[in-house]
Design an enzyme around this catalytic site. Structure first.
Site, PDB file in Angstrom:
ATOM      1  N   ASP A 205       0.837  -1.205   0.000  1.00 32.46           N
ATOM      2  CA  ASP A 205       0.000   0.000   0.000  1.00 32.46           C
ATOM      3  C   ASP A 205       0.875   1.260   0.000  1.00 32.46           C
ATOM      4  O   ASP A 205       0.628   2.200  -0.765  1.00 32.46           O
ATOM      5  CB  ASP A 205      -0.932  -0.023   1.226  1.00 32.46           C
ATOM      6  CG  ASP A 205      -1.741   1.253   1.335  1.00 32.46           C
ATOM      7  OD1 ASP A 205      -2.646   1.450   0.506  1.00 32.46           O
ATOM      8  OD2 ASP A 205      -1.446   2.077   2.231  1.00 32.46           O
ATOM      9  N   LYS A 209       1.255   4.336  -2.979  1.00 31.32           N
ATOM     10  CA  LYS A 209       1.208   5.787  -2.741  1.00 31.32           C
ATOM     11  C   LYS A 209       2.521   6.457  -3.147  1.00 31.32           C
ATOM     12  O   LYS A 209       2.516   7.543  -3.745  1.00 31.32           O
ATOM     13  CB  LYS A 209       0.901   6.049  -1.271  1.00 31.32           C
ATOM     14  CG  LYS A 209      -0.497   5.568  -0.857  1.00 31.32           C
ATOM     15  CD  LYS A 209      -0.603   5.459   0.658  1.00 31.32           C
ATOM     16  CE  LYS A 209      -1.990   4.985   1.096  1.00 31.32           C
ATOM     17  NZ  LYS A 209      -2.004   4.577   2.514  1.00 31.32           N
TER      18      LYS A 209
HETATM   19  N1  HSE Z   1      -4.664   0.940   4.665  1.00 28.92           N
HETATM   20  C1  HSE Z   1      -4.276   2.308   4.510  1.00 28.92           C
HETATM   21  C2  HSE Z   1      -5.500   3.164   4.382  1.00 28.92           C
HETATM   22  C3  HSE Z   1      -5.187   4.558   3.926  1.00 28.92           C
HETATM   23  O1  HSE Z   1      -4.795   4.586   2.590  1.00 28.92           O
HETATM   24  C4  HSE Z   1      -3.448   2.730   5.721  1.00 28.92           C
HETATM   25  O2  HSE Z   1      -3.348   1.974   6.680  1.00 28.92           O
HETATM   26  O3  HSE Z   1      -2.851   3.801   5.664  1.00 28.92           O
END
Ligand code: HSE
Ligand code: NAD
Ligand code: NA
Length: 440
Positions: A205, A209
């Protein structure tokens, strides 16, 4: 008077954590938002597989359907907000919405990091906007900052805590000595974690980003497949403690940095000096540092996950689109900050070419000459040592931990040195190596 115009019509695809926050924020701040946007923004339709739950959120304020395509097919809908997540149905729906001439708002970083090139090109060809402030660092307006606020700068690097779940886990483990699994469950309960939490804990994740930010910062296409990704699952409590003793905190950072030969794009646990503001970002909070040649170092801090913080970014995008709805597409801020025909083919560098300092922990036989042999291997690979910490070994103990901090080096030679050190008979366990960033 623009205020007398019919409200812009929005269709929401998915009304889970972020979708329900979006609905609530828009309702609660309706008047204030209208004063800013110059026109009302109305969620006219909501699609969710769980129709009952969706109805419980929206009451009779919007039409609720189970089939998202009913929203896309409705000519009265101006903006489609995709809050389903994933690359599957979400990708098809976003492309169909674009093809139907609708603007799109999404919080789906996975989708854009992997399929962004195709999606932004489809949007450009159709003259519609795909807005994604919620996709990076949730409520923090980092996309706005990179695309607009910092547009004068040649950006040198970005380093961010951009996954709330892992920062929450690292903070709780350090402060309360809680177990990894217990803290992960709590992050899931609080709505921070991804549908598949391995995306959080394995760094995926954060890499989605970081990939989006690298495109915005350097004017390159989104290239998630070139990112180097490491998560926090292999991190040992011992290293968190040794790092503290040396004046560092360990954070999962997403880093994009310009080098002469190309761009570094990487996510990994990183030692950061404890005195830096970013080292003190705790819990599920996010923070992004951006270094620009004119502005210097800037820092953006806030909630990167959760229902209403993420909704804050979704609604900001809705307001942006409402204002520029009728503008000539050529006058809009480009999706990736740079004009689409001005994107560069600067390569993303392989990890072997990345330059960082290192923290090494070696479990060694406590006997004469061990340190000398290790330092000579480092010297042979042009790696200079910044500090050495040798744990006092207890009476009768035959092994000890040797901690070495290096100066900045190239990763390729470091890997060669690690292999040579590991082969020494006096190095009795796998060597731990972590990257260190001064962020100055
Ligand atoms: N799963 C992500 C959610 C926000 O993008 C986090 O923990 O930051
Ligand atoms: N939760 C956060 O803090 C956060 C922060 C930033 C970005 N995001 C992103 O926002 C998106 C949504 O996340 P969430 O946490 O709200 O997820 P969620 O699981 O809470 O909500 C998703 C909703 O979509 C619905 N859905 C699934 N398939 C559907 C379909 N085919 N048609 C209609 N509805 C369908 C589900 O029933 C559910 O209500 C994801 O892309 C996520 O990565 C989440
Ligand atoms: Na954001």
């Amino acid at each position: 008077m623009s205020n007398s115009m019919k409200p812009i019509q929005v269709g929401l695809l998915g009304i889970g954590t972020v979708g329900s926050g979006t609905f609530k924020v828009l309702q609660r701040n309706q008047h204030e938002i209208m004063r800013r946007a110059g026109r009302g923004i109305e969620i006219a339709m909501v699609a969710d597989l769980d129709v009952e739950r969706a109805r419980a959120v929206v009451g009779d304020a919007a039409e609720v359907v189970s089939d998202a395509r009913q929203i896309i097919a409705n000519p009265a809908i101006d903006i489609v907000v995709e809050l389903i997540g994933g690359y599957g149905i979400a990708k098809a729906l976003v492309l169909e919405a674009i093809a139907a001439g609708k603007h799109v708002v999404t919080a789906n970083k996975a989708l854009l990091a992997v399929h962004g090139t195709e999606i932004f090109e489809a949007a450009r060809a159709k003259g519609v906007v795909v807005a994604f402030e919620a996709a990076v660092a949730g409520g923090i307006p980092i996309i706005k900052a990179l695309r607009e606020g910092l547009t004068a700068n040649r950006i040198e690097w970005i380093a961010g805590i951009i996954n709330g779940t892992t920062n929450f886990i690292l903070s709780e483990m350090r402060d309360k000595g809680l177990d990894f699994d217990v803290v992960l469950k709590e992050a899931q309960r609080l709505g921070y974690a991804e549908a598949d939490p391995t995306f959080d804990i394995e760094g995926v994740d954060a890499a989605h980003k970081a990939t989006l930010m690298s495109a915005l910062a350097f004017g390159i296409p989104v290239q998630f497949d070139k990112a180097h990704v490491e998560g926090i699952t292999k991190l040992a409590a011992a290293d968190i403690r040794y790092a503290e003793q040396l004046g560092y905190r360990i954070k999962l950072l997403g880093i994009a940095r310009r080098q002469e030969a190309g761009i570094e794009l990487r996510v990994h646990p990183t030692l950061v000096p404890a005195k830096r503001l970013i080292a003190n970002v705790e819990g599920a909070m996010n923070a992004v540092m951006v270094q620009g040649d004119a502005v210097g170092t800037t820092l953006y801090y806030g909630k990167g996950a959760g229902s209403e913080p993420t909704a804050s970014a979704v609604v900001a995008d809705l307001v942006d689109i409402t204002r520029l709805h009728t503008a000539d597409p050529d006058h809009r801020v480009p999706h990736l900050a740079f004009q689409p025909d001005a994107l560069a083919d600067t390569p993303i560098l392989p990890i072997e070419q990345v330059r960082t300092a290192f923290y090494l922990r070696l479990r060694v036989a406590d006997e004469a000459g061990v340190l000398a042999r290790i330092t000579s291997i480092l010297a042979e690979n042009d790696i200079s040592i910044d500090a050495v910490l040798q744990r006092e070994s207890a009476e009768g103990e035959k092994q000890t931990d040797l901690i070495i901090l290096t100066h900045v080096t190239v990763e390729g030679p470091m890997r060669a040195a690690l292999a040579a050190m590991q082969a020494l008979p006096t190095v009795v366990a796998p060597i731990v190596s972590l990257r260190t960033e001064e962020l100055a």
